[in-house]
Scaffold this active site. Structure first.
Site, PDB file in Angstrom:
ATOM      1  N   ARG A  60       0.766  -1.318  -0.034  1.00  0.00           N
ATOM      2  CA  ARG A  60       0.048   0.045   0.204  1.00  0.00           C
ATOM      3  C   ARG A  60       0.904   1.311  -0.164  1.00  0.00           C
ATOM      4  O   ARG A  60       0.169   2.333  -0.383  1.00  0.00           O
ATOM      5  CB  ARG A  60      -1.143  -0.083   1.115  1.00  0.00           C
ATOM      6  CG  ARG A  60      -2.031  -1.107   0.860  1.00  0.00           C
ATOM      7  CD  ARG A  60      -3.000  -1.307   1.901  1.00  0.00           C
ATOM      8  NE  ARG A  60      -2.416  -1.585   3.290  1.00  0.00           N
ATOM      9  CZ  ARG A  60      -2.493  -2.937   3.469  1.00  0.00           C
ATOM     10  NH1 ARG A  60      -2.928  -3.741   2.834  1.00  0.00           N
ATOM     11  NH2 ARG A  60      -1.864  -3.396   4.511  1.00  0.00           N
ATOM     12  N   GLU A  97       2.389  -6.605  13.033  1.00  0.00           N
ATOM     13  CA  GLU A  97       1.306  -6.691  14.151  1.00  0.00           C
ATOM     14  C   GLU A  97       0.791  -7.903  14.316  1.00  0.00           C
ATOM     15  O   GLU A  97       0.311  -8.340  15.279  1.00  0.00           O
ATOM     16  CB  GLU A  97       0.304  -5.420  13.796  1.00  0.00           C
ATOM     17  CG  GLU A  97      -0.581  -5.355  15.001  1.00  0.00           C
ATOM     18  CD  GLU A  97      -1.836  -4.709  14.631  1.00  0.00           C
ATOM     19  OE1 GLU A  97      -1.861  -3.972  13.620  1.00  0.00           O
ATOM     20  OE2 GLU A  97      -2.656  -4.550  15.509  1.00  0.00           O
TER      21      GLU A  97
HETATM   22  P1  AMP Z   1       3.895  -2.464  11.542  1.00  0.00           P
HETATM   23  O1  AMP Z   1       5.092  -3.151  10.951  1.00  0.00           O
HETATM   24  O2  AMP Z   1       3.269  -3.249  12.714  1.00  0.00           O
HETATM   25  O3  AMP Z   1       4.044  -1.093  11.769  1.00  0.00           O
HETATM   26  O4  AMP Z   1       2.785  -2.859  10.287  1.00  0.00           O
HETATM   27  C1  AMP Z   1       2.743  -1.958   9.188  1.00  0.00           C
HETATM   28  C2  AMP Z   1       2.151  -2.491   8.196  1.00  0.00           C
HETATM   29  O5  AMP Z   1       1.355  -3.636   8.152  1.00  0.00           O
HETATM   30  C3  AMP Z   1       1.655  -1.519   7.255  1.00  0.00           C
HETATM   31  O6  AMP Z   1       2.266  -1.499   6.100  1.00  0.00           O
HETATM   32  C4  AMP Z   1       0.174  -1.872   7.239  1.00  0.00           C
HETATM   33  O7  AMP Z   1      -0.283  -1.923   5.805  1.00  0.00           O
HETATM   34  C5  AMP Z   1      -0.170  -3.156   7.947  1.00  0.00           C
HETATM   35  N1  AMP Z   1      -0.924  -3.143   9.108  1.00  0.00           N
HETATM   36  C6  AMP Z   1      -0.327  -3.512  10.321  1.00  0.00           C
HETATM   37  N2  AMP Z   1      -1.507  -3.287  11.110  1.00  0.00           N
HETATM   38  C7  AMP Z   1      -2.359  -2.957  10.408  1.00  0.00           C
HETATM   39  C8  AMP Z   1      -4.054  -2.512  10.554  1.00  0.00           C
HETATM   40  N3  AMP Z   1      -4.463  -2.329  11.906  1.00  0.00           N
HETATM   41  N4  AMP Z   1      -4.654  -2.167   9.515  1.00  0.00           N
HETATM   42  C9  AMP Z   1      -4.239  -1.985   8.380  1.00  0.00           C
HETATM   43  N5  AMP Z   1      -3.048  -2.169   8.109  1.00  0.00           N
HETATM   44  C10 AMP Z   1      -2.167  -2.956   9.087  1.00  0.00           C
END
Ligand code: AMP
Length: 172
Positions: A60, A97
């Site tokens: 994205r 996450e």
């Molecule tokens: P992080 O590495 O945990 O910061 O996760 C970020 C990536 O995971 C981003 O590129 C988002 O596209 C996706 N992502 C993680 N959690 C969510 C969420 N609750 N809603 C949408 N996308 C998420």
């Protein structure tokens, strides 16, 4: 305006697994006015920052990142999942996450000393942004800033990347 932009994001409960409240930005980017507003906010913020290249985190981050690169008049470099980039790469692993993943970049994609703007749709735990920063650092480029549309503040993702400037438009 921010409240209106927030109303364009769709919450999907328990996706991709139970307990995750997924922030679906597809409903925002299909809205022409909302998409323009988001790009305009980023553009106004970074137009005088002497950015040489915009990088986007798969997948994205490609959407907002490439439009912003076009508007800033610079090139776009994709940070991709394994097996997608054809030439010589460097890579790093990270925790999401909801799982683990790896990011790769062509080793010749960004020149030493170039000013880089990293773009993603969302920062959650900060793992993917942290790895993106590590990759850019390995190329000896300079990270000017990290720009995301959405920040899930309760997950404290920016604590993982404290040494970098993080800018988010919508905070939850
Ligand atoms: P992080 O590495 O945990 O910061 O996760 C970020 C990536 O995971 C981003 O590129 C988002 O596209 C996706 N992502 C993680 N959690 C969510 C969420 N609750 N809603 C949408 N996308 C998420």
């Amino acid at each position: 305006m921010l409240t209106e932009l927030k109303s364009k994001i769709r919450d999907v409960k328990d996706f991709p697994k139970k307990g995750i409240n997924f922030k679906d930005i597809t409903t925002l980017i299909k809205d022409p006015k909302a998409l323009q507003q988001v790009i305009e906010i980023f553009y106004v913020k970074y137009k005088d920052s002497k950015i040489d290249v915009v990088t986007g985190i798969e997948a994205r981050g490609f959407i907002l990142g490439s439009i912003l690169a076009y508007k800033l008049g610079v090139g776009f470099v994709p940070l991709r999942k394994p097996g997608k980039l054809p030439a010589k790469i460097i890579s790093a692993e990270y925790d999401l996450e909801y799982g683990t993943d790896t990011l790769c970049v062509h080793e010749d994609a960004i020149l030493k000393g170039e000013n880089v703007l990293i773009v993603d749709d969302l920062i959650a735990t900060g793992g993917s942004v942290q790895v993106a920063c590590n990759l850019i650092e390995k190329l000896d480029a300079k990270i000017i800033t990290v720009a995301v549309l959405v920040e899930l503040e309760f997950l404290k993702g920016r604590d993982k990347v404290k040494s970098y400037d993080i800018f988010s438009i919508l905070k939850y």
